[in-house]
Each structure stands twice: as C-alpha cells, then as structure tokens.
Design a protein around this motif. Structure first.
Motif, mmCIF file in Angstrom:
data_model
loop_
_atom_site.group_PDB
_atom_site.id
_atom_site.type_symbol
_atom_site.label_atom_id
_atom_site.label_comp_id
_atom_site.label_asym_id
_atom_site.label_seq_id
_atom_site.Cartn_x
_atom_site.Cartn_y
_atom_site.Cartn_z
ATOM 1 N N GLY A 97 -1.456 4.183 1.064
ATOM 2 C CA GLY A 97 -1.283 2.876 0.440
ATOM 3 C C GLY A 97 -0.251 2.919 -0.667
ATOM 4 O O GLY A 97 -0.064 3.941 -1.323
ATOM 5 N N VAL A 98 0.434 1.807 -0.873
ATOM 6 C CA VAL A 98 1.367 1.637 -1.982
ATOM 7 C C VAL A 98 0.836 0.501 -2.848
ATOM 8 O O VAL A 98 0.572 -0.601 -2.350
ATOM 9 N N ALA A 99 0.691 0.768 -4.142
ATOM 10 C CA ALA A 99 0.171 -0.220 -5.083
ATOM 11 C C ALA A 99 1.176 -0.406 -6.216
ATOM 12 O O ALA A 99 2.215 0.255 -6.267
ATOM 13 N N GLY A 100 0.883 -1.336 -7.121
ATOM 14 C CA GLY A 100 1.696 -1.501 -8.316
ATOM 15 C C GLY A 100 2.883 -2.425 -8.144
ATOM 16 O O GLY A 100 2.930 -3.249 -7.228
ATOM 17 N N CYS A 101 3.859 -2.261 -9.029
ATOM 18 C CA CYS A 101 4.936 -3.249 -9.149
ATOM 19 C C CYS A 101 5.965 -3.170 -8.033
ATOM 20 O O CYS A 101 6.539 -4.190 -7.651
ATOM 21 N N VAL A 102 6.253 -1.977 -7.504
ATOM 22 C CA VAL A 102 7.138 -1.905 -6.334
ATOM 23 C C VAL A 102 6.460 -2.567 -5.146
ATOM 24 O O VAL A 102 7.105 -3.270 -4.364
ATOM 25 N N ALA A 103 5.151 -2.383 -5.015
ATOM 26 C CA ALA A 103 4.411 -3.067 -3.950
ATOM 27 C C ALA A 103 4.544 -4.576 -4.088
ATOM 28 O O ALA A 103 4.769 -5.290 -3.101
ATOM 29 N N ILE A 111 6.053 -2.180 4.506
ATOM 30 C CA ILE A 111 5.425 -2.017 5.817
ATOM 31 C C ILE A 111 6.489 -1.846 6.902
ATOM 32 O O ILE A 111 6.354 -1.021 7.809
ATOM 33 N N ALA A 112 7.572 -2.616 6.795
ATOM 34 C CA ALA A 112 8.624 -2.565 7.808
ATOM 35 C C ALA A 112 9.403 -1.245 7.749
ATOM 36 O O ALA A 112 9.758 -0.684 8.788
ATOM 37 N N ARG A 113 9.675 -0.759 6.526
ATOM 38 C CA ARG A 113 10.524 0.426 6.373
ATOM 39 C C ARG A 113 9.760 1.738 6.449
ATOM 40 O O ARG A 113 10.363 2.790 6.739
ATOM 41 N N VAL A 120 -0.442 -2.195 1.490
ATOM 42 C CA VAL A 120 0.362 -2.531 0.317
ATOM 43 C C VAL A 120 -0.458 -3.494 -0.526
ATOM 44 O O VAL A 120 -0.883 -4.545 -0.031
ATOM 45 N N ILE A 121 -0.692 -3.121 -1.792
ATOM 46 C CA ILE A 121 -1.561 -3.955 -2.626
ATOM 47 C C ILE A 121 -0.943 -4.094 -4.015
ATOM 48 O O ILE A 121 -0.460 -3.129 -4.587
ATOM 49 N N GLY A 122 -0.903 -5.315 -4.523
ATOM 50 C CA GLY A 122 -0.230 -5.592 -5.780
ATOM 51 C C GLY A 122 -1.069 -5.273 -6.995
ATOM 52 O O GLY A 122 -2.276 -5.000 -6.901
ATOM 53 N N GLU A 140 -5.694 -2.819 11.252
ATOM 54 C CA GLU A 140 -4.680 -3.689 10.642
ATOM 55 C C GLU A 140 -3.819 -2.907 9.649
ATOM 56 O O GLU A 140 -4.261 -1.917 9.072
ATOM 57 N N ARG A 141 -2.580 -3.383 9.470
ATOM 58 C CA ARG A 141 -1.755 -2.940 8.340
ATOM 59 C C ARG A 141 -1.745 -4.104 7.350
ATOM 60 O O ARG A 141 -1.358 -5.222 7.692
ATOM 61 N N VAL A 142 -2.186 -3.856 6.138
ATOM 62 C CA VAL A 142 -2.526 -4.918 5.196
ATOM 63 C C VAL A 142 -1.495 -5.015 4.081
ATOM 64 O O VAL A 142 -1.084 -4.006 3.508
#
Length: 472
Positions: A97-103, A111-113, A120-122, A140-142
């Motif tokens: 998972g990727v979180a934080g401001c870049v997310a 998700i695409a790259r 991906v969660i903000g 799922e990809r979320v």
C-alpha cells in the motif's frame, strides 16, 4: 502468543499472525500518522515488524514536500515488486500500500504505474485501512483518497495501551491538519486539504492516555498548528494558547512543544502561554522562508520581514530565553542577489538556534511552478551553501553559549556507551549525561560541560575509557 485475524475476522495465533512494515517519509505528522495506521491495523490483527522481508503488508507513508518525492516512491516500489514476485514464487502473498501525501497527489496514477500496489490511501482516510484491505482480499485494487467525505478526527483508531507504551518518553499528537494559507510554493492545501482542528476533548483524552503509558513530553502537530481552534467545556472559543494551558494541568506531563506555526497565527494568548507555563518549552519553530518583502509577497506569505521581526520582539519580551528555529527557501522564482542578501540580513538580526533550508523546487499544481524568473540551479546551490554556512555558525554559537549553564534534561534513552544516557534540553538539543543522573523518563538538572557537533555534554558524561571517547 501473538494474535491476529484472517480476512474473515477469524483469530490467528503464533507464527500465523500477519505482520505489517510501515516505512515513513517526511514530517513529524507522518510519524504520528504511521503510528495511528499501526493502531488501526493492530485492531485488525496485524503485528508490527522492523523488516520489509518479514512483512505480509508493506505500507509506504509518503511525503510530497521534497523534490522528486514521487519518483523516489516509484523507485522503492520497483524494489518491492521484486520482493512480491519472490513471495508469489514461494506461494506466499505480500500486499503493498501507498499512503500519505504522494498517495493523495498521484492517486490512480500509482495504481496504473506500479502493478505491485494493491492499495492507495490518502492522509485523511487511513482510518479506513481495515475496510480497504478487506476489499483487497476480495481481489480489488483500492484507491481511497477522498478527504472531503468525512472528518478523519471523528474516526481515528483508538491507541491500545501496549501500543502507546512502545512510543517512549516523548510522543507526537496531531491536533490540526491542512492549511488555508496557500503559499505559492506549497502543496499542503492540495494534499492535506483545508484547515481542520481536532476537538479539545479528544486531544485531552489522547494526551492523558499517553501520559498514563509513560510519555512525559508531547509535541502538538499541525501543518499550521497555531491556527488550531475549538470550544472548551463551557462552549467558549479556545485557541492553541488555551489548549496548552489545559494540557499543562495534566499530572506527570512535564513538557509541551508544538510545530509548525505560521507568523500570522501567533496571537497574544499563545505568546502569554510561553510567558506563564513552565511546561511549554522555550523553543519555537517559526518559519519565515525569506527576508525579502518582494519575495514574501510572491510567496503569498502575507507578512513582511519587519512584521516577523516585531513578532519575535514580542515573543522574546514574554520569554527572553526562547530559542528560535526557522525555515528558508532560496532561489524562489524572481529572487535576485539583493533579495537573497535581505534574507541573510534577517538571519543575522534574529540569531537562530537551528533552522531548515532548501533550494526552491517547483511542485506541480502550485502557482510557483508556473511563475516566470526561475533561478539557475547553480545560483541556487551557491546561495544555499552561503545561507547554510551562516546558519551553522549561529547554531554552533548557540550551543557554545550553553556551556557552564545548568539546565533540566528529560532523559529519553540509553547512550551508545556504558554509563551514558541521552536526553533533550529545553531547546531540543540532545544532551549526553551520566547514567547516575537518573532513569529514563526523569528530568535531571545537569551542568553543561562541553559541546559536540550535534549534542551537548553534561558534567560527568565523559566518564568512559579513552578508547571509547575517541570512537564517540
């Protein structure tokens, strides 16, 4: 035995418990957010691990302030992709998972790259991690980055006593997020959203839990922390000055700090708190960014250099021993040699105990990125080196001025060598002191005897073999 749950909520025990590795980039608020993500996942059966290779879930909690932040995350994800492929070959699953401001900024592009990413969660939605991971378990990809849906502060996961006890003597506590200032160089209003203040009662409750778990120093966090506002128990409006007064009444909470502040929100009540409260440490991080009024206007800072200096006069009148820290950006679009010299003049007049300084780098979507007059990188480098040399001299002078003084030091941990402890001065400088001074969590009154490059040495702290001193 450790205990977790599978994706259906069934308890797991022992070696079957799932493990999460959280890598944190950037500011103190991201450190706090990572802890709260761990809280949310702990309630869902995950146990923390210190190694990526041992994890069933890897979370990158990202920062978008620095240059090429997104590219660094994609590079890290490339390495994680190889680890995920190795796991798949072994018949084991690794979720990423990727979180934080870049997310928040990149969203669906991640998700695409990055095919290895499942989630991906903000920064405003991480309290929904367990629900998001349940969707991932169903294939799922979320992407969950909509911070407009609800107030995160109403849904923060409750910290468990055991988790809090692992946070040490000093802890962060987020009280405010977002910013309404819209400085032209800054992405925070776009990645963290508008200013939101956490309710007073909620802050006091968490602070009491932290203190009950052994925390003795709390640093209040916010992108614009001195814009915090709420209502007290009688329904009266209260600002950060009132908040620190209430926190200072909590038994065994020995020290308070806060960061990061904006000069326009430094009001009389907060200045008076610095005068009146021994628990509020004499250290203030108050970014100015530039000493040139022309550049400050282009940055949309909404104050002048003279405004800033007058404010510091008021603060120092209330607390004469206060140590000042700041932020500086060199090479903002249109900055001339004269503008840069104005910044150096301001620094010489203030005298900083510490500071952070950076070359300007454009952030996509910010007004500064499209301004004319971008400064040559070589000129930026030269200016930054000149500015940092001046700041280093001031920092060293401040440290030398502490020699011979007696001061209270909060003991935080054991030192690198036998007989050593490490603590923090009121001015946030590390202090090496002898183990005889006290235990972790105690405040020791010590005399500063000498200065090292990044620390102060208390009397008796160097009572160690000569060979150890040479390696220290």
């Amino acid at each position: 035995m450790t205990e977790g749950r599978d994706d259906r909520g069934v308890a797991q025990t022992g070696s079957n418990a799932r493990k999460v590795f959280i890598k944190t980039y950037g500011c103190q608020m991201n450190v706090y957010d990572s802890q709260r993500m761990g809280d949310a996942l702990g309630s869902d059966g995950y146990q923390p691990t210190e190694t990526m290779e041992d994890a069933d879930l890897i979370l990158l909690n990202t920062c978008h302030i620095r240059e090429k932040a997104a590219e660094k995350i994609y590079s890290e994800l490339g390495r994680i992709r190889l680890l995920k492929a190795e796991r798949a070959n072994e018949g084991r699953e690794l979720r990423v998972g990727v979180a934080g401001c870049v997310a928040q900024a990149e969203g669906h592009e991640i998700i695409a790259r990055a095919p290895a990413v499942d989630l991906v969660i903000g920064p405003q939605t991480y309290h929904r991690l367990p629900q998001a991971l349940a969707k991932v378990a169903r294939g799922e990809r979320v992407v969950d980055i909509d911070h407009a849906v609800e107030d995160k502060f109403d849904h923060l996961p409750a910290s468990q006593a055991g988790q809090i006890r692992g946070r040490g003597v000093a802890a962060f506590l987020t009280v405010q997020e977002g910013c309404d200032k819209f400085c032209t160089f800054c992405v925070v209003p776009y990645t963290r959203g508008a200013e939101v203040s956490r309710p007073l009662a909620q802050i006091l409750e968490e602070a009491r839990r932290l203190v009950a778990a052994g925390v003795r120093e709390i640093t209040l966090l916010g992108q614009n922390v001195n814009a915090w506002e709420s209502s007290d128990a009688q329904g009266r409006a209260i600002g950060l000055g009132g908040l620190v007064r209430q926190l200072a009444e909590i038994p065994n909470l020995l020290r308070l700090r806060y960061t990061t502040s904006h000069p326009r929100d430094m009001d009389d009540a907060l200045i008076a708190a610095h005068r009146d409260l021994p628990a509020l440490m004499p250290y203030l991080h108050l970014p100015v960014q530039s000493g040139s009024d022309r550049i400050l206007k282009a940055m949309n800072r909404r104050h002048t250099a003279a405004d800033y200096l007058r404010l510091l006069d008021r603060i120092r009148a209330a607390r004469p021993d206060i140590a000042l820290s700041g932020d500086f950006i060199v090479g903002f679009p249109g900055e001339t040699d004269a503008d840069f010299e104005d910044t150096l003049t301001l620094i010489r007049e203030v005298g900083y105990a510490s500071a952070f300084s950076f070359k300007y780098s454009p952030r996509p979507g910010t007004p500064g990125a499209t301004m004319e007059g971008h400064v040559d990188e070589g000129v930026k480098d030269e200016r930054l080196q000149h500015l940092q040399a001046l700041l280093r001299d001031q920092q060293a002078a401040f440290a030398r001025a502490q020699v011979g003084r007696r001061m209270p030091v909060l003991i935080e941990k054991h030192g690198r060598h036998p007989g050593q402890m490490i603590g923090r001065s009121p001015f946030l400088i590390p202090v090496v002191l002898p183990a005889s001074a006290g235990a972790i969590g105690a405040v020791a009154e010590v005399r500063i005897e000498s200065v090292r490059p990044n620390s102060l040495m208390a009397e008796g702290a160097e009572a160690m073999p000569e060979a150890m001193r040479l390696r220290a």
